[in-house]
Scaffold this active site. Sequence first.
Site, PDB file in Angstrom:
ATOM      1  N   HIS A  73      -4.970   5.264   6.048  1.00  0.00           N
ATOM      2  CA  HIS A  73      -5.906   7.037   5.375  1.00  0.00           C
ATOM      3  C   HIS A  73      -5.737   5.178   3.480  1.00  0.00           C
ATOM      4  O   HIS A  73      -4.913   5.185   3.287  1.00  0.00           O
ATOM      5  CB  HIS A  73      -4.359   7.154   5.006  1.00  0.00           C
ATOM      6  N   SER A  74      -6.113   6.002   3.028  1.00  0.00           N
ATOM      7  CA  SER A  74      -7.357   5.647   1.552  1.00  0.00           C
ATOM      8  C   SER A  74      -5.875   3.975   1.429  1.00  0.00           C
ATOM      9  O   SER A  74      -6.872   2.751   1.933  1.00  0.00           O
ATOM     10  CB  SER A  74      -5.385   5.499   0.524  1.00  0.00           C
ATOM     11  N   TYR A  75      -5.352   3.543   0.603  1.00  0.00           N
ATOM     12  CA  TYR A  75      -5.174   2.072   0.719  1.00  0.00           C
ATOM     13  C   TYR A  75      -4.555   1.120   1.725  1.00  0.00           C
ATOM     14  O   TYR A  75      -4.861   0.017   2.638  1.00  0.00           O
ATOM     15  CB  TYR A  75      -3.981   2.154  -0.135  1.00  0.00           C
ATOM     16  N   GLY A  77      -6.801   1.611   4.482  1.00  0.00           N
ATOM     17  CA  GLY A  77      -7.967   0.519   5.026  1.00  0.00           C
ATOM     18  C   GLY A  77      -7.772  -0.723   4.596  1.00  0.00           C
ATOM     19  O   GLY A  77      -8.314  -1.415   5.386  1.00  0.00           O
TER      20      GLY A  77
END
Length: 150
Positions: A73-75, A77
């Site tokens: 999720h978000s960072y 990734g």
Amino acid sequence: MSTYIIVHGAWHDGSLFEPTAAPLREMGHEVYLPTVAGNRDGDSKETGLDQAIDSIAEFIETNGLKNFVLVGHSYGGMIITGIADRMPDRIQRLVYWNAFVPNDGESLNDMVPPHYVELFDTLVEADGGAMLPFPIWRDAFINDATLEVA
């Protein structure tokens, strides 16, 4: 049933995704919510992407996990991309959930608007970390959360 490892983004810890993990577990899936290095109480603000990736790789190895769905999720990734490079034979599937999806050699700063790069640099210079001011955090990064979560 499947095994899931959900990797949170910056400024979170693994517990944030307990509401996501609960229904998966109720269906019989195994779900892990590790906290990335740099996001645990007392961790250095200078923890970078390599150490974050190392911490999740160590979690996977310590728990002997194989054939799992790796969700970022978000960072997160950025982190799961690094894990995929290091241990592709262990991963069944990658899922980028509202996440950064870097190309080979690309950094987070290559993917965010220039004014965020400048903001991150200014915050790091000021106190060694990139803790965002609350209005930016709320409006740009977690605008779908309740005020209590944000």
